[in-house]
Design a protein around this motif. Structure first.
Motif, short mmCIF file in Angstrom:
data_model
loop_
_atom_site.label_atom_id
_atom_site.label_comp_id
_atom_site.label_asym_id
_atom_site.label_seq_id
_atom_site.Cartn_x
_atom_site.Cartn_y
_atom_site.Cartn_z
N GLY A 177 0.78 -1.23 0.00
CA GLY A 177 0.00 0.00 0.00
C GLY A 177 0.82 1.28 0.00
N THR A 178 2.15 1.16 -0.13
CA THR A 178 3.01 2.35 -0.17
C THR A 178 3.59 2.52 -1.57
OG1 THR A 178 4.95 1.10 0.53
CG2 THR A 178 3.63 2.13 2.28
N TYR A 179 4.12 3.69 -1.79
CA TYR A 179 4.73 3.99 -3.09
C TYR A 179 6.25 3.85 -2.98
CZ TYR A 179 0.26 6.02 -4.47
OH TYR A 179 -1.05 6.22 -4.76
N ASP A 180 6.86 3.35 -4.04
CA ASP A 180 8.32 3.27 -4.12
C ASP A 180 8.79 4.45 -4.97
OD1 ASP A 180 10.89 2.37 -3.79
OD2 ASP A 180 10.78 0.93 -5.45
N ASP A 181 8.79 5.65 -4.36
CA ASP A 181 9.09 6.88 -5.09
C ASP A 181 10.54 6.91 -5.55
OD1 ASP A 181 6.51 7.77 -4.67
OD2 ASP A 181 7.02 8.91 -2.87
N ASP A 182 10.75 7.46 -6.74
CA ASP A 182 12.11 7.65 -7.26
C ASP A 182 12.50 9.13 -7.19
OD1 ASP A 182 10.46 8.64 -9.21
OD2 ASP A 182 11.40 7.57 -10.87
N PHE A 183 11.87 9.87 -6.31
CA PHE A 183 12.14 11.29 -6.12
C PHE A 183 12.07 11.62 -4.63
CE2 PHE A 183 7.65 10.69 -6.96
CZ PHE A 183 7.05 11.32 -5.89
N THR A 184 12.60 12.76 -4.27
CA THR A 184 12.58 13.21 -2.88
C THR A 184 12.02 14.62 -2.84
OG1 THR A 184 14.58 11.95 -2.46
CG2 THR A 184 14.00 13.59 -0.83
N ILE A 185 11.14 14.87 -1.90
CA ILE A 185 10.59 16.21 -1.72
C ILE A 185 11.00 16.70 -0.33
CG2 ILE A 185 8.48 17.57 -1.49
CD1 ILE A 185 7.17 15.73 -3.50
N ARG A 186 11.61 17.88 -0.32
CA ARG A 186 12.04 18.48 0.95
C ARG A 186 11.33 19.82 1.12
NH1 ARG A 186 17.22 17.91 -1.22
NH2 ARG A 186 17.89 15.79 -1.04
#
Length: 194
Positions: free
Chosen positions: A131-140
């Motif tokens: 149920g989670t995403y495997d993001d290839d980006f980072t948001i700060r």
């Protein structure tokens, strides 16, 4: 970018949409760069500077912003169209960073969620089995950076406090030993005279 960073042009003009589309070799420089490259107050607009081996035509100079809260010079900057940087400088076909700003501080978390969903959609990232995403980006966000700076500052303060306490204890023991030896020597001296 200039709106988010609150940058304004003092001399010359911004680069145009055509400059971005054609990856033109144009740039806007900060006040510190102007002072270093063009001493004596000469006008840099229309002149050519080299970025490594790439000649860039200066179209404008930014208004001075001075140092930021951590002491970095905000005027030591050269801005160029992102297409120019991607193709001519970095030789990449993707964006390495995007700056965004929420309309108000209250909706920052909502803006982060919207940006995450937009990036997931454009990167075709699906939910995993858990149920989670495997993001290839980072948001700060600024809030995260502020929290990180505060925790780093607290850690350094604690470290300095520990070092100071150890130094005081070691120094105190050393001084106490010297005093003890000198008092012992003096009592022997006094005892011999009697």
């Amino acid at each position: 970018y200039m709106t988010i960073r609150q940058l304004t042009i003092e001399e010359g003009d911004k680069f145009t949409d055509d400059d971005i589309k054609t990856s033109a070799k144009v740039c806007i420089i900060g006040k510190t760069v102007k002072d270093n490259l063009f001493p004596g107050g000469s006008d840099p607009v229309g002149r050519v500077i080299r970025f490594n081996s790439i000649p860039m035509n200066v179209t404008g100079v930014l208004k001075s912003k001075a140092d930021n809260s951590i002491g970095m010079d905000q005027d030591d900057v050269v801005l160029a169209p992102y297409t120019t940087i991607m193709k001519r400088v970095l030789a990449v076909t993707y964006l390495q960073g995007i700056n965004a700003s929420a309309l108000t501080e209250d909706i920052t978390d909502e803006a982060i969620e919207d940006i995450s969903n937009l990036l997931r959609e454009s990167h075709k990232i699906k939910k995993g089995e858990d149920g989670t995403y495997d993001d290839d980006f980072t948001i700060r966000s600024q809030k995260e950076l502020s929290t990180m700076m505060n925790s780093t500052s607290d850690l350094m303060t604690t470290l300095l406090l520990v070092v100071a306490c150890i130094s005081l204890i070691v120094g105190g023991i050393g001084i106490m030993n010297i005093m003890y030896v000198s008092v012992t020597e003096r009592t022997r001296e006094i005892g011999l005279r009697m």
